[in-house]
Write a protein that holds these residues in place. Structure first.
Motif, PDB file in Angstrom:
ATOM      1  N   LYS A  27       0.821  -1.209   0.000  1.00 16.96           N
ATOM      2  CA  LYS A  27       0.000   0.000   0.000  1.00 16.96           C
ATOM      3  C   LYS A  27       0.853   1.256   0.000  1.00 16.96           C
ATOM      4  O   LYS A  27       0.357   2.352  -0.245  1.00 16.96           O
ATOM      5  CB  LYS A  27      -0.928  -0.021   1.224  1.00 16.96           C
ATOM      6  N   HIS A  28       2.160   1.094   0.291  1.00 14.31           N
ATOM      7  CA  HIS A  28       3.046   2.254   0.300  1.00 14.31           C
ATOM      8  C   HIS A  28       3.712   2.468  -1.052  1.00 14.31           C
ATOM      9  O   HIS A  28       4.562   3.331  -1.190  1.00 14.31           O
ATOM     10  CB  HIS A  28       4.122   2.060   1.367  1.00 14.31           C
ATOM     11  N   GLY A  29       3.347   1.663  -2.064  1.00 17.93           N
ATOM     12  CA  GLY A  29       3.900   1.832  -3.389  1.00 17.93           C
ATOM     13  C   GLY A  29       5.288   1.256  -3.549  1.00 17.93           C
ATOM     14  O   GLY A  29       6.032   1.624  -4.444  1.00 17.93           O
ATOM     15  N   ARG A  30       5.671   0.314  -2.702  1.00 23.77           N
ATOM     16  CA  ARG A  30       6.985  -0.315  -2.785  1.00 23.77           C
ATOM     17  C   ARG A  30       6.813  -1.812  -2.569  1.00 23.77           C
ATOM     18  O   ARG A  30       5.707  -2.301  -2.349  1.00 23.77           O
ATOM     19  CB  ARG A  30       7.918   0.251  -1.698  1.00 23.77           C
ATOM     20  N   ALA A  31       7.943  -2.533  -2.669  1.00 21.74           N
ATOM     21  CA  ALA A  31       7.881  -3.970  -2.416  1.00 21.74           C
ATOM     22  C   ALA A  31       7.411  -4.210  -0.984  1.00 21.74           C
ATOM     23  O   ALA A  31       7.715  -3.425  -0.086  1.00 21.74           O
ATOM     24  CB  ALA A  31       9.255  -4.601  -2.630  1.00 21.74           C
ATOM     25  N   PRO A  32       6.667  -5.281  -0.730  1.00 23.45           N
ATOM     26  CA  PRO A  32       6.130  -5.533   0.614  1.00 23.45           C
ATOM     27  C   PRO A  32       7.229  -5.833   1.617  1.00 23.45           C
ATOM     28  O   PRO A  32       8.336  -6.250   1.253  1.00 23.45           O
ATOM     29  CB  PRO A  32       5.231  -6.752   0.405  1.00 23.45           C
ATOM     30  N   ASP A  33       6.934  -5.601   2.896  1.00 24.65           N
ATOM     31  CA  ASP A  33       7.851  -5.975   3.954  1.00 24.65           C
ATOM     32  C   ASP A  33       7.289  -7.187   4.689  1.00 24.65           C
ATOM     33  O   ASP A  33       6.242  -7.723   4.324  1.00 24.65           O
ATOM     34  CB  ASP A  33       8.109  -4.802   4.906  1.00 24.65           C
ATOM     35  N   MET A  34       7.972  -7.647   5.726  1.00 23.51           N
ATOM     36  CA  MET A  34       7.576  -8.876   6.408  1.00 23.51           C
ATOM     37  C   MET A  34       6.245  -8.745   7.154  1.00 23.51           C
ATOM     38  O   MET A  34       5.512  -9.719   7.288  1.00 23.51           O
ATOM     39  CB  MET A  34       8.683  -9.314   7.371  1.00 23.51           C
ATOM     40  N   VAL A  35       5.940  -7.563   7.638  1.00 25.18           N
ATOM     41  CA  VAL A  35       4.652  -7.359   8.293  1.00 25.18           C
ATOM     42  C   VAL A  35       3.529  -7.602   7.288  1.00 25.18           C
ATOM     43  O   VAL A  35       2.533  -8.282   7.582  1.00 25.18           O
ATOM     44  CB  VAL A  35       4.549  -5.941   8.883  1.00 25.18           C
TER      45      VAL A  35
END
Length: 425
Positions: A27-35
């Motif tokens: 949702k932040h316009g970047r690759a996803p993180d672990m959360v």
């Protein structure tokens, strides 16, 4: 690392949009993180972060059994690119995240990395089996085996961003092999840190019986080679299981090794079978143990209401590392994680007993085996759940480990086999 073909695919927008099975980039316009990875896993199976709601959600999953395929032929074939996933761990760009991953010595806790790899392998497998027509997946995908984790760099920096990439490389009828790579951004570029191979299995919504997964269709000679490597891995695992010292006698060479260890510990004064003397710069195997206990609380549950496999790996690794540290007298570095078999799930509320044993040494190398079992205080029964194998390297030569009993000799030979696989690969 990935082949040139997959290096190109990594930047393809079509793959990025598949990265969370259906939701595209974060949702932040970047690759996803672990959360976001773990949140997506909960969405896929309908799990909840609330304990009481989670129990209800698992009960409701039983109704999804009707959505399972009757055979693998009923499922569409998938490509390797369909499961490709890139996930970031922004330790450098988001300093508030570091504390969870930080050691006292200002390095990264490798046990946390094991947890992340386990979650990533599950999501990669769900990406392969993703069906856009279903809101929830009827499959329960769990870790069956950590085939191998090879370290390409011993130091993981706590203030540099980490990137995980991975995809499905081989598929059986109900099992999936996922390969993952971890790199870290330093000096203007991402450098490789480790390569990992996990084997996952698909089961029904109640996690009671095997379920079919989509076949994998390689595209071109390069992917055919990747798929064949997965097939070779499968046969290698079968051969190793067949040759297990729990099933067959040691080889002639191994028997000579055991007898040599016995002769080297004979008391020259008595020359008796029962009188043993420890050689210089050596430690009896029985004195190279370290044990631990974990009470398995709901907080450590996975999306299927069992104890999270990554949590088990983290606890076993930390105990194994502590044992290697105590044995070698300095902080050891991890070389490889090998052949972690998940034999039985661990239920919430269990008493988990962990026992680590230095079982083989050579020069600066320390081979540690960690045995995990569940103890039921009501029935007084013990059941093995996992066995973990770790290869560490010290800054200095370490004492030789010497077995006394036949059982310890088998542990020694098993440790030697795992060590040889590590150094030869």
């Amino acid at each position: 690392m990935f082949s040139p073909r997959f290096q190109l695919l990594r930047s393809a927008a079509s793959l990025t949009t598949r990265s969370l099975c259906s939701g595209g980039v974060s949702k932040h316009g970047r690759a996803p993180d672990m959360v976001e990875v773990r949140n997506r896993l909960r969405e896929i199976v309908g799990a909840s972060t609330n304990w009481s709601d989670h129990q209800q959600a698992m009960t409701e999953r039983v109704s999804l059994s009707s959505m399972l395929a009757a055979s693998q032929r009923d499922l569409p074939a998938k490509a390797m690119k369909d499961s490709y996933l890139e996930v970031h761990l922004p330790l450098g760009s988001e300093p508030q995240l570091r504390e969870k991953y930080l050691t006292f010595h200002n390095t990264v806790r490798f046990g946390r990395i094991l947890e992340d790899l386990d979650s990533l392998a599950v999501l990669i497998s769900y990406s392969h089996t993703y069906n856009p027509a279903l809101k929830k997946s009827p499959l329960s995908i769990v870790t069956a085996l950590v085939d191998k984790i090879d370290m390409r760099q011993h130091v993981i920096y706590p203030d540099c961003d980490i990137k995980f990439t991975g995809h499905v490389t081989w598929v059986g009828k109900t099992s999936i092999e996922a390969k993952m790579h971890m790199s870290q951004y330093r000096d203007g570029a991402y450098a490789p840190v480790l390569d990992a191979t996990f084997v996952m299995v698909a089961r029904d919504p109640e996690n009671k019986r095997a379920a079919f997964v989509n076949p994998l269709k390689p595209d071109g000679p390069e992917e055919e080679n990747i798929f064949q490597q997965g097939e070779d891995n499968k046969f290698r695992r079968v051969e190793l299981s067949t040759a297990s010292l729990l099933k067959v006698a040691p080889t002639d060479e191994e028997r000579k090794i055991v007898h040599g260890l016995f002769l080297n510990t004979l008391d020259t004064q008595t020359v008796s079978f029962s009188s043993r003397v420890l050689p210089p710069n050596s430690v009896w195997m029985e004195n190279a143990k370290l044990k631990g206990l974990e009470i398995c609380h709901p907080q450590e549950r996975n999306i299927f209401n069992r104890i999270f496999g990554g949590f088990l790996m983290r606890k076993a690794y930390e105990l194994g590392w502590a044992n290697a540290c105590s044995f070698g007298g300095c902080r050891p570095r991890l070389v490889a994680v090998d052949d972690i078999m998940f034999q039985k799930p661990v239920e919430i509320g269990s008493l988990l007993l962990l026992s680590s044993q230095v079982c083989f040494t050579q020069g600066k190398y320390i081979q540690v085996r960690v045995h995990s079992e569940v103890f039921d205080p009501m029935t007084q029964k013990h059941n093995t759940t996992n066995v973990f194998h770790y290869t560490f390297v010290s800054d200095r030569d370490v004492p030789s480990i010497i077995p006394k009993t036949y059982g310890e000799s088998m542990l020694y030979l098993d440790g030697k086999r795992h060590f040889n696989q590590t150094v030869e690969s």
